[in-house]
Design an enzyme around this catalytic site. Structure first.
Site, PDB file in Angstrom:
ATOM      1  N   SER A   3       0.889  -1.346  -0.155  1.00 13.45           N
ATOM      2  CA  SER A   3       0.088  -0.006  -0.004  1.00 13.45           C
ATOM      3  C   SER A   3       0.919   1.225  -0.092  1.00 13.45           C
ATOM      4  CB  SER A   3      -0.827   0.121   1.427  1.00 13.45           C
ATOM      5  OG  SER A   3      -1.550   1.433   1.303  1.00 13.45           O
ATOM      6  N   TYR A  12      -1.919  -0.892  10.135  1.00 12.18           N
ATOM      7  CA  TYR A  12      -1.799  -1.061   8.678  1.00 12.18           C
ATOM      8  C   TYR A  12      -0.679  -0.710   8.204  1.00 12.18           C
ATOM      9  CZ  TYR A  12      -3.535  -1.116   4.117  1.00 12.18           C
ATOM     10  OH  TYR A  12      -3.886  -1.655   2.642  1.00 12.18           O
TER      11      TYR A  12
HETATM   12  P1  NAD Z   1     -11.063  -6.425   0.511  1.00 19.94           P
HETATM   13  O1  NAD Z   1     -11.465  -5.928   2.037  1.00 19.94           O
HETATM   14  O2  NAD Z   1     -12.171  -5.863  -0.391  1.00 19.94           O
HETATM   15  O3  NAD Z   1     -10.567  -7.727   0.181  1.00 19.94           O
HETATM   16  C1  NAD Z   1      -9.578  -8.317   1.249  1.00 19.94           C
HETATM   17  C2  NAD Z   1      -9.739  -9.724   0.673  1.00 19.94           C
HETATM   18  O4  NAD Z   1      -8.501 -10.280   1.618  1.00 19.94           O
HETATM   19  C3  NAD Z   1     -11.073 -10.240   0.984  1.00 19.94           C
HETATM   20  O5  NAD Z   1     -11.248 -11.200  -0.046  1.00 19.94           O
HETATM   21  C4  NAD Z   1     -10.858 -11.060   2.437  1.00 19.94           C
HETATM   22  O6  NAD Z   1     -11.520 -12.152   2.505  1.00 19.94           O
HETATM   23  C5  NAD Z   1      -9.462 -11.384   2.473  1.00 19.94           C
HETATM   24  N1  NAD Z   1      -9.021 -11.829   3.529  1.00 19.94           N
HETATM   25  C6  NAD Z   1      -8.792 -10.900   4.562  1.00 19.94           C
HETATM   26  N2  NAD Z   1      -8.316 -11.755   5.845  1.00 19.94           N
HETATM   27  C7  NAD Z   1      -7.897 -12.931   5.268  1.00 19.94           C
HETATM   28  C8  NAD Z   1      -6.989 -14.168   5.671  1.00 19.94           C
HETATM   29  N3  NAD Z   1      -6.670 -14.132   6.945  1.00 19.94           N
HETATM   30  N4  NAD Z   1      -6.881 -14.929   4.813  1.00 19.94           N
HETATM   31  C9  NAD Z   1      -7.351 -15.072   3.471  1.00 19.94           C
HETATM   32  N5  NAD Z   1      -7.931 -13.991   3.104  1.00 19.94           N
HETATM   33  C10 NAD Z   1      -8.178 -13.030   3.849  1.00 19.94           C
HETATM   34  O7  NAD Z   1      -9.997  -5.066   0.073  1.00 19.94           O
HETATM   35  P2  NAD Z   1      -9.265  -4.885  -1.259  1.00 19.94           P
HETATM   36  O8  NAD Z   1      -9.366  -3.396  -1.329  1.00 19.94           O
HETATM   37  O9  NAD Z   1      -9.516  -5.491  -2.326  1.00 19.94           O
HETATM   38  O10 NAD Z   1      -7.547  -5.031  -0.769  1.00 19.94           O
HETATM   39  C11 NAD Z   1      -6.871  -6.051  -1.148  1.00 19.94           C
HETATM   40  C12 NAD Z   1      -5.498  -5.889  -0.703  1.00 19.94           C
HETATM   41  O11 NAD Z   1      -5.091  -4.543  -1.419  1.00 19.94           O
HETATM   42  C13 NAD Z   1      -5.295  -5.773   0.552  1.00 19.94           C
HETATM   43  O12 NAD Z   1      -4.009  -6.253   1.089  1.00 19.94           O
HETATM   44  C14 NAD Z   1      -5.176  -4.165   0.950  1.00 19.94           C
HETATM   45  O13 NAD Z   1      -4.428  -3.915   2.018  1.00 19.94           O
HETATM   46  C15 NAD Z   1      -4.489  -3.548  -0.364  1.00 19.94           C
HETATM   47  N6  NAD Z   1      -4.730  -2.278  -0.501  1.00 19.94           N
HETATM   48  C16 NAD Z   1      -6.086  -1.622  -0.958  1.00 19.94           C
HETATM   49  C17 NAD Z   1      -6.166  -0.579  -1.031  1.00 19.94           C
HETATM   50  C18 NAD Z   1      -7.600   0.212  -1.340  1.00 19.94           C
HETATM   51  O14 NAD Z   1      -7.608   1.352  -1.161  1.00 19.94           O
HETATM   52  N7  NAD Z   1      -8.677  -0.805  -1.401  1.00 19.94           N
HETATM   53  C19 NAD Z   1      -5.182   0.437  -1.175  1.00 19.94           C
HETATM   54  C20 NAD Z   1      -3.660   0.141  -0.918  1.00 19.94           C
HETATM   55  C21 NAD Z   1      -3.739  -1.636  -0.488  1.00 19.94           C
END
Ligand code: NAD
Length: 255
Positions: free
Chosen positions: A145, A162
C-alpha cells in the site's frame, strides 16, 4: 507478448473473493493461467469470482485458508498441488485494515493486522519458494500500500498498524528478491486509494479531498491494480525484481 502469455501456469491469489483480489484472479485467468482463488469465510463470493472466470473462458478453483495460519496455508498449497500442480505465480493480496482510532488500539487488533498482512504474506511466500527454487522459475507479487511507503496524512491515527504491516511487506519482498534471484522474481505493488469494500466507509468529503489531491482526479479501480500485477508476472517484466510499484494516480510519487 501474446494475450494468453500465462497459459500453462498455475497462479494462486490470496483474498480472491472480492475487490482487488477478484480483479487479479480474472486478469490472470484471461492471460491463460489456471487460478487458485483463496478465501477465508465467504465461499459464495469466491464462487462468484470463479463463475466470472469461467464466463470469460478461463479456469480455476476455490481454496479456503486463513493465511495467518501456516497450517491452513500449507494445507491449501497441498490441495492445489494435488489438484493442478505446483504454484508458479503467487499474489499475496489478502489484507485487512482497521478503521478505528489506532491510538487506543488493543494489542489483539495490532496482532491480528500484523498476522494477516505480514505473517500471511510470509506464510505463502515461504510455502511457495522451495518448489519455485527447485524448478528455477517463480514469480511473486506482494500487494502492499502507499501507506507502507509513507504514513497517511489524512487518517494516520487509524493506520498505524496497517501502515507498519505494509512497510514490512515491502521490506520482506525486497529481501526475498535478493535472496531468491535469479530463479524467483519478487515485486511489490503499492496501490493508492482503490474503490473496494475496504474504502467504502469514507465520507463524501474525504473522498472529494483525495480526488482533488490526485493528479488522475479519481480513485483507482481494482482493474488498475490487476493490470500492473499481470504485467509484473509476465515475461515482459523479466528484468524487474525487488521493486515497489506505486499505482496511485500520482497521489504518491517516488524520488
Ligand atoms: P477487500 O477487503 O475488499 O479484500 C480483502 C480480501 O482479503 C478479502 O477477499 C478478504 O476475505 C481477504 N482476507 C482477509 N483476511 C484474510 C485471511 N486471513 N486469509 C485469507 N484471506 C483474507 O480489500 P481490497 O481493497 O480488495 O484489498 C486487497 C489488498 O489491497 C489488501 O492487501 C489491501 O491492504 C490492499 N490495498 C487496498 C487499497 C484500497 O484502497 N482498497 C489500497 C492499498 C492497498
Amino acid at each position: 507478448m501474446t494475450e494468453r502469455d500465462l497459459a500453462g501456469r498455475v497462479a494462486l491469489v490470496t483474498g480472491g473473493s472480492r475487490g482487488i483480489g477478484r480483479a487479479i484472479c480474472r486478469r490472470l485467468a484471461r492471460a491463460g493461467a489456471w487460478v487458485a482463488i483463496n478465501y477465508t469465510s465467504d465461499e459464495e463470493s469466491a464462487g462468484e469470482t470463479l463463475a466470472r472466470i469461467r464466463a470469460d473462458g478461463g479456469e480455476g478453483d476455490v481454496y479456503r485458508a486463513d493465511v495467518s495460519s501456516m497450517e491452513e496455508t500449507d494445507a491449501m498449497f497441498g490441495a492445489i498441488e494435488g489438484d493442478r500442480g505446483p504454484v508458479d505465480l503467487l499474489v499475496t493480496n489478502a489484507g485487512i485494515a482497521s478503521f478505528q482510532d489506532d491510538i487506543d488500539m488493543p494489542v489483539d487488533l495490532w496482532r491480528r493486522i500484523l498476522s494477516v498482512n505480514l505473517d500471511g504474506t510470509f506464510h505463502c511466500v515461504w510455502r511457495a519458494k522451495a518448489g519455485m527454487l527447485a524448478r528455477g522459475d517463480g514469480r511473486i507479487v506482494c500487494i502492499a500500500s502507499i501507506n507502507g511507503l509513507a504514513p497517511s496524512r489524512i487518517r494516520a491515527d487509524r493506520l498505524i498498524a496497517y501502515g507498519t504491516s505494509k512497510s514490512a511487506v515491502i521490506g520482506f519482498s525486497r529481501n526475498c528478491a535478493i535472496a531468491f534471484g535469479p530463479a524467483i522474481r519478487v515485486n511489490c505493488v503499492a496501490p493508492g486509494l482503490i474503490d473496494t469494500d475496504m474504502t467504502r466507509d469514507m465520507s463524501d468529503d474525504l473522498r472529494q479531498h483525495i480526488i482533488e489531491s490526485t493528479p488522475a482526479r479519481r480513485f483507482g479501480t481494482p482493474d488498475d491494480i490487476a493490470e500492473l500485477t499481470w504485467f509484473l508476472l509476465s515475461d515482459a517484466a523479466g528484468f524487474i525484481t525487488g521493486q515497489t510499484h506505486v499505482a496511485s494516480g500520482g497521489l504518491v510519487t517516488l524520488p
